[in-house]
Scaffold this motif. Structure first.
Motif, PDB file in Angstrom:
ATOM      1  N   TYR A 188       0.805  -1.219   0.000  1.00  0.00           N
ATOM      2  CA  TYR A 188       0.000   0.000   0.000  1.00  0.00           C
ATOM      3  C   TYR A 188       0.842   1.275   0.000  1.00  0.00           C
ATOM      4  O   TYR A 188       0.409   2.314  -0.512  1.00  0.00           O
ATOM      5  N   LYS A 189       2.062   1.238   0.521  1.00  0.00           N
ATOM      6  CA  LYS A 189       2.903   2.444   0.513  1.00  0.00           C
ATOM      7  C   LYS A 189       3.274   2.846  -0.910  1.00  0.00           C
ATOM      8  O   LYS A 189       3.256   4.027  -1.260  1.00  0.00           O
ATOM      9  N   LYS A 190       3.604   1.857  -1.728  1.00  0.00           N
ATOM     10  CA  LYS A 190       3.918   2.136  -3.132  1.00  0.00           C
ATOM     11  C   LYS A 190       2.675   2.622  -3.870  1.00  0.00           C
ATOM     12  O   LYS A 190       2.743   3.527  -4.706  1.00  0.00           O
ATOM     13  N   MET A 191       1.531   2.007  -3.558  1.00  0.00           N
ATOM     14  CA  MET A 191       0.292   2.362  -4.231  1.00  0.00           C
ATOM     15  C   MET A 191      -0.111   3.810  -3.942  1.00  0.00           C
ATOM     16  O   MET A 191      -0.705   4.483  -4.780  1.00  0.00           O
ATOM     17  N   ILE A 192       0.212   4.290  -2.762  1.00  0.00           N
ATOM     18  CA  ILE A 192      -0.117   5.667  -2.389  1.00  0.00           C
ATOM     19  C   ILE A 192       0.932   6.643  -2.919  1.00  0.00           C
ATOM     20  O   ILE A 192       0.607   7.735  -3.394  1.00  0.00           O
ATOM     21  N   THR A 193       2.203   6.240  -2.876  1.00  0.00           N
ATOM     22  CA  THR A 193       3.300   7.159  -3.214  1.00  0.00           C
ATOM     23  C   THR A 193       3.344   7.509  -4.698  1.00  0.00           C
ATOM     24  O   THR A 193       3.466   8.689  -5.058  1.00  0.00           O
ATOM     25  N   TYR A 194       3.249   6.523  -5.584  1.00  0.00           N
ATOM     26  CA  TYR A 194       3.404   6.776  -7.028  1.00  0.00           C
ATOM     27  C   TYR A 194       2.368   7.774  -7.571  1.00  0.00           C
ATOM     28  O   TYR A 194       2.729   8.741  -8.267  1.00  0.00           O
ATOM     29  N   PRO A 195       1.070   7.599  -7.269  1.00  0.00           N
ATOM     30  CA  PRO A 195       0.092   8.581  -7.754  1.00  0.00           C
ATOM     31  C   PRO A 195       0.296   9.977  -7.159  1.00  0.00           C
ATOM     32  O   PRO A 195       0.029  10.980  -7.839  1.00  0.00           O
ATOM     33  N   LEU A 196       0.789  10.033  -5.916  1.00  0.00           N
ATOM     34  CA  LEU A 196       1.060  11.344  -5.316  1.00  0.00           C
ATOM     35  C   LEU A 196       2.171  12.073  -6.063  1.00  0.00           C
ATOM     36  O   LEU A 196       2.116  13.295  -6.245  1.00  0.00           O
ATOM     37  N   ALA A 209     -10.720  12.212  -7.260  1.00  0.00           N
ATOM     38  CA  ALA A 209     -11.444  13.022  -8.252  1.00  0.00           C
ATOM     39  C   ALA A 209     -10.712  14.339  -8.518  1.00  0.00           C
ATOM     40  O   ALA A 209     -10.597  14.781  -9.663  1.00  0.00           O
ATOM     41  N   PHE A 210     -10.205  14.959  -7.445  1.00  0.00           N
ATOM     42  CA  PHE A 210      -9.469  16.217  -7.601  1.00  0.00           C
ATOM     43  C   PHE A 210      -8.182  16.002  -8.399  1.00  0.00           C
ATOM     44  O   PHE A 210      -7.827  16.806  -9.263  1.00  0.00           O
ATOM     45  N   SER A 211      -7.493  14.893  -8.125  1.00  0.00           N
ATOM     46  CA  SER A 211      -6.265  14.576  -8.851  1.00  0.00           C
ATOM     47  C   SER A 211      -6.553  14.311 -10.332  1.00  0.00           C
ATOM     48  O   SER A 211      -5.792  14.737 -11.206  1.00  0.00           O
ATOM     49  N   ASP A 212      -7.665  13.621 -10.627  1.00  0.00           N
ATOM     50  CA  ASP A 212      -8.050  13.380 -12.020  1.00  0.00           C
ATOM     51  C   ASP A 212      -8.213  14.698 -12.771  1.00  0.00           C
ATOM     52  O   ASP A 212      -7.713  14.857 -13.896  1.00  0.00           O
ATOM     53  N   MET A 213      -8.910  15.643 -12.148  1.00  0.00           N
ATOM     54  CA  MET A 213      -9.140  16.942 -12.785  1.00  0.00           C
ATOM     55  C   MET A 213      -7.829  17.715 -12.944  1.00  0.00           C
ATOM     56  O   MET A 213      -7.577  18.331 -13.982  1.00  0.00           O
ATOM     57  N   THR A 214      -6.982  17.668 -11.918  1.00  0.00           N
ATOM     58  CA  THR A 214      -5.704  18.384 -11.963  1.00  0.00           C
ATOM     59  C   THR A 214      -4.818  17.848 -13.081  1.00  0.00           C
ATOM     60  O   THR A 214      -4.225  18.617 -13.850  1.00  0.00           O
ATOM     61  N   ILE A 215      -4.728  16.531 -13.187  1.00  0.00           N
ATOM     62  CA  ILE A 215      -3.901  15.919 -14.235  1.00  0.00           C
ATOM     63  C   ILE A 215      -4.471  16.236 -15.612  1.00  0.00           C
ATOM     64  O   ILE A 215      -3.724  16.530 -16.558  1.00  0.00           O
ATOM     65  N   ALA A 216      -5.807  16.190 -15.753  1.00  0.00           N
ATOM     66  CA  ALA A 216      -6.434  16.498 -17.042  1.00  0.00           C
ATOM     67  C   ALA A 216      -6.130  17.930 -17.476  1.00  0.00           C
ATOM     68  O   ALA A 216      -5.781  18.185 -18.636  1.00  0.00           O
ATOM     69  N   VAL A 217      -6.233  18.883 -16.527  1.00  0.00           N
ATOM     70  CA  VAL A 217      -5.966  20.294 -16.861  1.00  0.00           C
ATOM     71  C   VAL A 217      -4.480  20.495 -17.179  1.00  0.00           C
ATOM     72  O   VAL A 217      -4.118  21.250 -18.087  1.00  0.00           O
ATOM     73  N   ALA A 218      -3.607  19.798 -16.442  1.00  0.00           N
ATOM     74  CA  ALA A 218      -2.165  19.895 -16.725  1.00  0.00           C
ATOM     75  C   ALA A 218      -1.853  19.381 -18.127  1.00  0.00           C
ATOM     76  O   ALA A 218      -1.065  19.990 -18.869  1.00  0.00           O
ATOM     77  N   MET A 235      -5.239   5.219 -12.613  1.00  0.00           N
ATOM     78  CA  MET A 235      -4.183   5.262 -11.602  1.00  0.00           C
ATOM     79  C   MET A 235      -4.744   5.639 -10.229  1.00  0.00           C
ATOM     80  O   MET A 235      -4.457   4.977  -9.217  1.00  0.00           O
ATOM     81  N   ASN A 236      -5.552   6.685 -10.183  1.00  0.00           N
ATOM     82  CA  ASN A 236      -6.015   7.204  -8.894  1.00  0.00           C
ATOM     83  C   ASN A 236      -7.012   6.291  -8.201  1.00  0.00           C
ATOM     84  O   ASN A 236      -7.053   6.243  -6.972  1.00  0.00           O
ATOM     85  N   THR A 237      -7.816   5.571  -8.983  1.00  0.00           N
ATOM     86  CA  THR A 237      -8.774   4.653  -8.364  1.00  0.00           C
ATOM     87  C   THR A 237      -8.115   3.338  -7.976  1.00  0.00           C
ATOM     88  O   THR A 237      -8.144   2.934  -6.813  1.00  0.00           O
ATOM     89  N   TRP A 238      -7.510   2.678  -8.968  1.00  0.00           N
ATOM     90  CA  TRP A 238      -7.083   1.295  -8.756  1.00  0.00           C
ATOM     91  C   TRP A 238      -5.705   1.172  -8.138  1.00  0.00           C
ATOM     92  O   TRP A 238      -5.274   0.068  -7.794  1.00  0.00           O
TER      93      TRP A 238
END
Length: 304
Positions: free
Chosen positions: A32-40, A179-188, A281-284
């Motif tokens: 779980y540490k890797k799963m949280i760190t990479y998307p961050l 959801a916020f990360s999805d929007m941020t990545i899309a706008v970037a 990425m953010n969900t799964w």
């Protein structure tokens, strides 16, 4: 007879399903540490991109002039170069194809005389038909405020529903952040690929909230209220359903982007594609990592 048919097909179906689950099991067994760190890390990179390269605002949000010429077939880049030179301002030209017609749209900064653009175009294309639209900067600012307000209210409403449904701060915050990360990545990515922020792309971002939250709710419900014996089995059950949902939507959007002749529809489709790819990425990975961490600490009555 139907019984023998089912028996004949079941081994092949089982083997295909087993291979698919084995591929997905790599995610299910990730720490779980890797799963949280990479998307961050990806989220932070997207924020940095936005800080230095925010998408350009479209004319409907910053004001300007749009002249549409029907029945014109021209190289948009060359036409933009010629008009920019003649007008003394930087203009943008896009070609379009409609039902039984073709043409170009010319975008110029606020204060540009649309009649002068039409006059220059008539010298080359006297038989074309022209229309003009002027958006004042003040109206553009109003549209900006309304667009940002719509996104904020939609996001707050989504957050309230998620909190009321799960009544769990950890899982609810994970969904909201995803959801916020999805929007941020899309706008970037819009900034990277030169897609303008317009009222149409704001509408796409609003749709993205609904598209991305449903997969997060599916995963969270499966894991928190699981009927399977282990977290891994519950995750695999959710991810197989969720991947099917997301890939069918992505396929439809990709076909829409391919066949569309409208720049507006193209932009809506590509923004949704960006957001849905980020949502994988953010969900799964991210949300699943948070839930695995949460459940591993025996918050659910000792189940892990």
């Amino acid at each position: 007879m139907s019984k023998s048919k089912n028996k004949g097909k079941s081994p092949e179906k089982k083997s295909v399903k087993a291979r698919e689950r084995e591929k997905l099991r790599v995610l299910a067994r990730m720490h779980y540490k890797k799963m949280i760190t990479y998307p961050l890390i990806v989220f932070i990179a997207a924020v940095l991109i936005l800080a230095v390269h925010f998408p350009t605002l479209g004319i409907d949000l910053r004001g300007g002039v749009v002249v549409t010429a029907y029945g014109v077939s021209a190289n948009p880049d060359q036409l933009a170069k010629d008009l920019s030179s003649a007008l003394g301002v930087q203009v943008k030209v896009e070609s379009f194809t409609g039902v039984g017609t073709t043409g170009v749209r010319i975008y110029a900064p606020a204060g540009t005389d649309p009649e002068k653009i039409i006059s220059l175009m008539k010298e080359k294309y006297p038989d074309a038909k022209y229309s003009q639209n002027v958006v004042q900067p003040t109206f553009g600012k109003v549209a900006q405020r309304q667009g940002m307000k719509a996104i904020a209210l939609a996001f707050l409403a989504m957050a309230a529903v998620v909190f009321l449904f799960f009544r769990n701060p950890v899982s609810s915050m994970a969904i909201i952040f995803s959801a916020f990360s999805d929007m941020t990545i899309a706008v970037a990515l819009m900034g990277v690929f030169g897609i303008e922020l317009t009222t149409a792309t704001i509408a796409a971002l609003l749709m993205l909230i609904g598209y991305t939250v449903d997969s997060n709710i599916l995963l969270t419900t499966k894991l928190l209220k699981r009927k399977e014996d282990t977290i891994e089995d519950a995750y695999l059950s959710a991810v197989s359903t969720g991947f099917t949902m997301s890939t069918t939507t992505l396929g439809a959007l990709f076909v829409l982007w391919l066949i569309s002749t409208s720049q507006t529809i193209d932009n809506i489709a590509i923004v949704l594609i960006f957001g849905l790819l980020a949502d994988f990425m953010n969900t799964w990975i991210f949300n699943a990592g948070v839930l695995k961490w949460y459940l591993s600490r025996n918050v659910q009555g000792g189940r892990s």
